[in-house]
Design an enzyme around this catalytic site. Sequence first.
Site, mmCIF file in Angstrom:
data_model
loop_
_atom_site.group_PDB
_atom_site.id
_atom_site.type_symbol
_atom_site.label_atom_id
_atom_site.label_comp_id
_atom_site.label_asym_id
_atom_site.label_seq_id
_atom_site.Cartn_x
_atom_site.Cartn_y
_atom_site.Cartn_z
ATOM 1 N N ASP A 1 0.862 -1.185 0.000
ATOM 2 C CA ASP A 1 0.000 0.000 0.000
ATOM 3 C C ASP A 1 0.907 1.246 0.000
ATOM 4 O O ASP A 1 1.397 1.653 -1.037
ATOM 5 C CB ASP A 1 -0.901 -0.096 1.235
ATOM 6 C CG ASP A 1 -1.912 1.029 1.340
ATOM 7 O OD1 ASP A 1 -2.076 1.778 0.371
ATOM 8 O OD2 ASP A 1 -2.554 1.167 2.403
ATOM 9 N N GLY B 1 3.842 1.264 1.134
ATOM 10 C CA GLY B 1 5.178 0.731 0.874
ATOM 11 C C GLY B 1 6.055 0.712 2.114
ATOM 12 O O GLY B 1 7.187 0.230 2.079
ATOM 13 N N THR C 1 5.800 -1.025 5.002
ATOM 14 C CA THR C 1 6.110 -2.354 5.544
ATOM 15 C C THR C 1 7.213 -3.024 4.746
ATOM 16 O O THR C 1 8.222 -3.466 5.303
ATOM 17 C CB THR C 1 4.848 -3.254 5.533
ATOM 18 O OG1 THR C 1 3.783 -2.560 6.154
ATOM 19 C CG2 THR C 1 5.100 -4.570 6.239
ATOM 20 N N LYS D 1 -1.088 -1.772 -4.627
ATOM 21 C CA LYS D 1 -2.115 -0.725 -4.496
ATOM 22 C C LYS D 1 -1.430 0.628 -4.608
ATOM 23 O O LYS D 1 -0.653 1.022 -3.744
ATOM 24 C CB LYS D 1 -2.818 -0.889 -3.144
ATOM 25 C CG LYS D 1 -4.090 -0.098 -3.045
ATOM 26 C CD LYS D 1 -5.010 -0.608 -1.949
ATOM 27 C CE LYS D 1 -4.643 -0.107 -0.593
ATOM 28 N NZ LYS D 1 -5.644 -0.458 0.435
ATOM 29 N N ARG E 1 -10.275 -12.939 6.346
ATOM 30 C CA ARG E 1 -9.082 -13.504 5.687
ATOM 31 C C ARG E 1 -9.417 -14.812 4.971
ATOM 32 O O ARG E 1 -8.798 -15.158 3.974
ATOM 33 C CB ARG E 1 -7.989 -13.802 6.720
ATOM 34 C CG ARG E 1 -7.316 -12.587 7.318
ATOM 35 C CD ARG E 1 -6.051 -13.021 8.038
ATOM 36 N NE ARG E 1 -5.529 -12.018 8.952
ATOM 37 C CZ ARG E 1 -4.740 -11.013 8.606
ATOM 38 N NH1 ARG E 1 -4.403 -10.841 7.358
ATOM 39 N NH2 ARG E 1 -4.299 -10.167 9.512
#
Length: 185
Positions: A103, A105, A107, A131, A165
């Site tokens: 997302d 970035g 992490t 994303k 999940r």
Amino acid sequence: MISPLKKELLFPRAVIQARVKELAAQISMDYSDREPVFVGVLNGAVFFFADLVREMAIPLKIDFISAASYGSGMSSSGSVKLTKDLKVPIEDKDIILVEDIVDTGLTVTKVLKMLRERGPVSIKICALIDKLERRNMDIVIDYCGFQVKGGFLIGYGLDYNEQYRYLPDIYTIKIIEEPQGGGSE
Ligand code: IMP
């Protein structure tokens, strides 16, 4: 209380499985003379990881880390905490880092930095979803399943507050805000 959720199918399981096979074929070709270590980022990558490695046509090793970046819901906490480390040494190894979704970035950038300090020969990123909307880090995703502009996704490992999940397909969700109750109109 859990807010009502409106979900829309985005990637049906057959589409996901077909794309996973393509990714595995590509990686198998690129690493035909090597034995990479696939590092899965828990919990989100769990199903993608399991499906991907089982489609691979070369020998490989697997291991997992857990890096928490989201406190809860949809907003990032802004910091990344390692909650589970690798078991196998990765010095002199070729690493494929397997992420569910990139997302902002944050992490993947933090995880990459940490893994690089351990002296691997190479690290490539394989992410199921790229994303793009909120990306604020300069990252190359070497193997990407699907690109999406934005939205919040659930299913096939992706969660909203640790729910959903287990769903085999991927959906986008909208949270329907409840009108504030308890007033005295
Ligand atoms: P980043 O650090 O902003 O790139 O966020 C990466 C992590 O945030 C992912 O590994 C997911 O755990 C979570 N995340 C980001 N976007 C979504 C989403 O749309 N659905 C579920 N989890 C998400």
